[in-house]
Design a protein around this motif. Structure first.
Motif, PDB file in Angstrom:
ATOM      1  N   GLU A 114     -29.560  -8.746   9.476  1.00  0.00           N
ATOM      2  CA  GLU A 114     -30.607  -8.948   8.455  1.00  0.00           C
ATOM      3  C   GLU A 114     -29.853  -8.554   7.449  1.00  0.00           C
ATOM      4  O   GLU A 114     -29.769  -7.208   7.286  1.00  0.00           O
ATOM      5  CB  GLU A 114     -31.755  -8.144   8.955  1.00  0.00           C
ATOM      6  CG  GLU A 114     -33.069  -8.883   8.442  1.00  0.00           C
ATOM      7  CD  GLU A 114     -34.103  -8.007   9.419  1.00  0.00           C
ATOM      8  OE1 GLU A 114     -34.962  -7.726   8.478  1.00  0.00           O
ATOM      9  OE2 GLU A 114     -34.219  -7.986  10.433  1.00  0.00           O
ATOM     10  N   ALA A 115     -29.893  -9.226   6.305  1.00  0.00           N
ATOM     11  CA  ALA A 115     -29.576  -9.082   4.814  1.00  0.00           C
ATOM     12  C   ALA A 115     -30.445  -7.992   4.185  1.00  0.00           C
ATOM     13  O   ALA A 115     -31.731  -8.238   4.409  1.00  0.00           O
ATOM     14  CB  ALA A 115     -29.529 -10.201   4.049  1.00  0.00           C
ATOM     15  N   PRO A 116     -30.205  -7.187   3.491  1.00  0.00           N
ATOM     16  CA  PRO A 116     -30.834  -6.090   2.881  1.00  0.00           C
ATOM     17  C   PRO A 116     -31.778  -6.886   1.982  1.00  0.00           C
ATOM     18  O   PRO A 116     -31.395  -7.661   1.400  1.00  0.00           O
ATOM     19  CB  PRO A 116     -30.010  -5.082   2.235  1.00  0.00           C
ATOM     20  CG  PRO A 116     -28.949  -5.921   2.055  1.00  0.00           C
ATOM     21  CD  PRO A 116     -28.784  -6.905   3.210  1.00  0.00           C
ATOM     22  N   GLY A 117     -33.057  -6.553   1.902  1.00  0.00           N
ATOM     23  CA  GLY A 117     -34.006  -7.125   0.964  1.00  0.00           C
ATOM     24  C   GLY A 117     -34.572  -6.275   0.003  1.00  0.00           C
ATOM     25  O   GLY A 117     -33.931  -5.210  -0.322  1.00  0.00           O
ATOM     26  N   ASN A 151     -29.869  -7.959 -14.319  1.00  0.00           N
ATOM     27  CA  ASN A 151     -28.462  -7.495 -14.151  1.00  0.00           C
ATOM     28  C   ASN A 151     -28.114  -6.276 -13.134  1.00  0.00           C
ATOM     29  O   ASN A 151     -27.464  -6.467 -12.210  1.00  0.00           O
ATOM     30  CB  ASN A 151     -27.675  -7.227 -15.493  1.00  0.00           C
ATOM     31  CG  ASN A 151     -27.208  -8.532 -16.070  1.00  0.00           C
ATOM     32  OD1 ASN A 151     -26.306  -9.289 -15.816  1.00  0.00           O
ATOM     33  ND2 ASN A 151     -28.066  -8.951 -17.088  1.00  0.00           N
ATOM     34  N   MET A 152     -28.841  -5.332 -13.353  1.00  0.00           N
ATOM     35  CA  MET A 152     -28.678  -4.282 -12.421  1.00  0.00           C
ATOM     36  C   MET A 152     -29.291  -4.433 -10.915  1.00  0.00           C
ATOM     37  O   MET A 152     -28.652  -4.146  -9.994  1.00  0.00           O
ATOM     38  CB  MET A 152     -29.623  -2.769 -13.061  1.00  0.00           C
ATOM     39  CG  MET A 152     -28.602  -2.421 -14.309  1.00  0.00           C
ATOM     40  SD  MET A 152     -26.849  -2.340 -14.157  1.00  0.00           S
ATOM     41  CE  MET A 152     -26.255  -3.495 -14.798  1.00  0.00           C
ATOM     42  N   PHE A 153     -30.446  -4.973 -11.066  1.00  0.00           N
ATOM     43  CA  PHE A 153     -31.221  -5.360  -9.766  1.00  0.00           C
ATOM     44  C   PHE A 153     -30.240  -6.567  -8.846  1.00  0.00           C
ATOM     45  O   PHE A 153     -29.995  -6.069  -7.975  1.00  0.00           O
ATOM     46  CB  PHE A 153     -32.466  -6.068 -10.060  1.00  0.00           C
ATOM     47  CG  PHE A 153     -33.469  -6.479  -9.004  1.00  0.00           C
ATOM     48  CD1 PHE A 153     -34.209  -5.513  -8.314  1.00  0.00           C
ATOM     49  CD2 PHE A 153     -33.133  -7.902  -8.518  1.00  0.00           C
ATOM     50  CE1 PHE A 153     -35.010  -5.870  -7.391  1.00  0.00           C
ATOM     51  CE2 PHE A 153     -33.977  -8.071  -7.363  1.00  0.00           C
ATOM     52  CZ  PHE A 153     -34.936  -7.338  -6.658  1.00  0.00           C
ATOM     53  N   ALA A 154     -29.812  -7.451  -9.422  1.00  0.00           N
ATOM     54  CA  ALA A 154     -28.978  -8.373  -8.676  1.00  0.00           C
ATOM     55  C   ALA A 154     -27.611  -7.705  -8.280  1.00  0.00           C
ATOM     56  O   ALA A 154     -27.166  -7.878  -7.215  1.00  0.00           O
ATOM     57  CB  ALA A 154     -28.621  -9.615  -9.682  1.00  0.00           C
ATOM     58  N   GLY A 155     -27.027  -6.871  -9.289  1.00  0.00           N
ATOM     59  CA  GLY A 155     -25.827  -6.509  -8.854  1.00  0.00           C
ATOM     60  C   GLY A 155     -25.945  -5.448  -7.684  1.00  0.00           C
ATOM     61  O   GLY A 155     -25.110  -5.417  -6.602  1.00  0.00           O
ATOM     62  N   HIS A 156     -27.037  -4.605  -7.608  1.00  0.00           N
ATOM     63  CA  HIS A 156     -27.346  -3.701  -6.260  1.00  0.00           C
ATOM     64  C   HIS A 156     -27.513  -4.398  -5.308  1.00  0.00           C
ATOM     65  O   HIS A 156     -26.967  -4.117  -4.072  1.00  0.00           O
ATOM     66  CB  HIS A 156     -28.440  -2.724  -7.020  1.00  0.00           C
ATOM     67  CG  HIS A 156     -28.679  -1.773  -5.656  1.00  0.00           C
ATOM     68  ND1 HIS A 156     -27.768  -0.799  -5.639  1.00  0.00           N
ATOM     69  CD2 HIS A 156     -29.788  -1.267  -4.985  1.00  0.00           C
ATOM     70  CE1 HIS A 156     -28.009  -0.153  -4.502  1.00  0.00           C
ATOM     71  NE2 HIS A 156     -29.570  -0.397  -4.502  1.00  0.00           N
ATOM     72  N   LEU A 157     -28.326  -5.544  -5.445  1.00  0.00           N
ATOM     73  CA  LEU A 157     -28.763  -6.270  -3.985  1.00  0.00           C
ATOM     74  C   LEU A 157     -27.387  -6.893  -3.532  1.00  0.00           C
ATOM     75  O   LEU A 157     -26.864  -6.970  -2.340  1.00  0.00           O
ATOM     76  CB  LEU A 157     -29.384  -7.649  -4.408  1.00  0.00           C
ATOM     77  CG  LEU A 157     -30.893  -7.410  -4.088  1.00  0.00           C
ATOM     78  CD1 LEU A 157     -31.510  -8.880  -4.562  1.00  0.00           C
ATOM     79  CD2 LEU A 157     -31.102  -7.112  -2.687  1.00  0.00           C
ATOM     80  N   LEU A 158     -26.423  -7.526  -4.553  1.00  0.00           N
ATOM     81  CA  LEU A 158     -25.141  -8.000  -4.035  1.00  0.00           C
ATOM     82  C   LEU A 158     -24.202  -6.746  -3.130  1.00  0.00           C
ATOM     83  O   LEU A 158     -23.589  -6.958  -2.317  1.00  0.00           O
ATOM     84  CB  LEU A 158     -24.207  -8.471  -5.245  1.00  0.00           C
ATOM     85  CG  LEU A 158     -24.544  -9.869  -5.571  1.00  0.00           C
ATOM     86  CD1 LEU A 158     -23.724 -10.263  -6.878  1.00  0.00           C
ATOM     87  CD2 LEU A 158     -24.084 -10.756  -4.531  1.00  0.00           C
ATOM     88  N   LEU A 159     -24.219  -5.771  -3.989  1.00  0.00           N
ATOM     89  CA  LEU A 159     -23.279  -4.738  -3.277  1.00  0.00           C
ATOM     90  C   LEU A 159     -24.013  -4.142  -2.017  1.00  0.00           C
ATOM     91  O   LEU A 159     -23.127  -3.938  -0.986  1.00  0.00           O
ATOM     92  CB  LEU A 159     -23.413  -3.302  -4.441  1.00  0.00           C
ATOM     93  CG  LEU A 159     -22.158  -3.455  -5.172  1.00  0.00           C
ATOM     94  CD1 LEU A 159     -22.402  -1.961  -6.196  1.00  0.00           C
ATOM     95  CD2 LEU A 159     -20.963  -3.320  -4.604  1.00  0.00           C
ATOM     96  N   ALA A 160     -25.112  -4.195  -2.063  1.00  0.00           N
ATOM     97  CA  ALA A 160     -25.916  -3.814  -0.738  1.00  0.00           C
ATOM     98  C   ALA A 160     -25.594  -4.812   0.398  1.00  0.00           C
ATOM     99  O   ALA A 160     -25.159  -4.425   1.447  1.00  0.00           O
ATOM    100  CB  ALA A 160     -27.276  -3.641  -1.035  1.00  0.00           C
TER     101      ALA A 160
END
Lengths: 268, 82
Positions: free
Chosen positions: A15-18, A196-205
């Protein structure tokens, strides 16, 4: 590098992190209720502020004519903000704004970089409340300076009626200028940093969860390849995030300086 | 054979042009585009939507958005482009 808490509890499916990875309750759950305000993002903000204070203290607190150690780093940092942000955007009187711009740049930089600092691993600016407060500070400063230097009427006149347009066009274009400068500018200013920070954190997670799930939790011959890709992408994206985090801190400061410069010198 | 030399000459900034001015107007233009574009689409898309609502048509909303987009880009060009 991957944190098991990213995974939803139980379940056999990946399950991908949401959005739940941005929800942080009180740091000491079950602790005293007067400590409920202390969440992880708040802790990161406090740490970043302390880091900035200690850095500035060590660099400039006891300045020597011939800089040594931390003072060297501090002076390079100061010159960077002054020559890349303050002077180009504000002009000769840009140096007067260095206190504000230096603090803004490094505070936001530290908040952003907390996204790749082990254990912290959350850019505090991925919570929109923080960019909104920074942008609001800049916005109020900009409004105050504009009205002080151009007068209340002069400010709106300079903003809504740029010289050199045929008169009928003003009727069409003035509403765009008004909406853009008064309402949308602080909005885009804060959302650009937040998104930018939100999307970056989601990608890393996401990539670190893929690596953790396929290499540790459910290691299968077929899934191992996916896990390796996730692991490599985590490393690549970490490097990319450091770049984006620095760039966004720089852009936020650059725009702050640009708004202040525009308030002081409306002819630009 | 003269042309390349001339065009090279033209690209060299003259002593009177201040690089910090170029830098400033470029950065201003690049970063003010989003709020201008959003603003243009909101104002004229909004007017189009209201007219659609009142007149019972459905084409004015997208037309308004496109008009607003064009006007916003014109405004950016006028402010920073020259």
């Amino acid at each position: 590098m991957s944190a098991p808490h990213l995974l939803a509890a139980g379940g056999d499916e990946f399950e991908a992190p949401g959005l739940h990875i941005f929800d942080w309750g009180p740091l000491f759950s079950g602790g005293p209720s007067w400590l409920d305000w202390l969440t992880k993002p708040v802790l990161i903000v406090i740490l970043a502020a302390l880091a900035l204070i200690v850095f500035a203290w060590r660099a400039f607190g006891n300045a020597q004519l011939v800089p040594r150690g931390v003072q060297n780093v501090g002076e390079v940092a100061y010159l960077f903000v002054r020559d890349q942000v303050a002077r180009p955007m504000i002009g000769k009187d840009g140096d007067k704004w260095m206190g504000f711009l230096f603090t803004t740049f490094f505070f936001i930089l530290f908040l952003n970089l907390s996204g790749v600092v082990p254990v912290l691993q959350l850019p505090a600016t991925s919570h929109i409340a923080f960019p909104i407060v920074f942008a609001a500070f800049v916005y109020v400063t900009m409004l105050f300076l504009s009205i002080k230097h151009q007068g209340f009427i002069g400010y709106f006149k300079n903003m809504m009626f740029p010289p050199g347009l045929p008169k009928p066009l003003y009727v069409i274009l003035a509403p765009i200028e008004l909406l853009s400068n008064i309402i949308l500018r602080p909005f885009t200013h804060s959302v650009r940093l937040f998104a930018n920070m939100f999307a970056g954190h989601l990608l890393l997670a996401f990539f670190s969860t893929v690596a953790w799930w396929f290499l540790v939790e459910k290691l299968t011959p077929a899934g191992a390849g996916v896990g390796v890709v996730g692991f490599l992408m985590t490393i690549i994206m970490t490097g990319f995030e450091i770049f984006v985090q620095s760039l966004q801190a720089f852009i936020f400061t650059l725009l702050a300086a640009s708004y202040i410069g525009g308030a002081l010198h409306p002819e630009h | 054979m003269v042309r390349p030399a001339m065009s090279e000459e033209e690209h060299r900034p003259g002593p009177e042009s201040d690089p910090s001015d170029d830098h400033q107007s470029f950065a201003n233009a690049a970063w003010s585009i989003p709020s201008y574009v959003l603003s243009g689409m909101a104002v004229y898309g909004g007017i189009g939507w209201l007219l659609d609502h009142w007149l019972g048509t459905s084409a004015l909303f997208p037309i308004g958005i496109l008009v607003g987009l064009a006007l916003a880009l014109y405004l950016v060009y006028h402010r920073y482009g020259r």
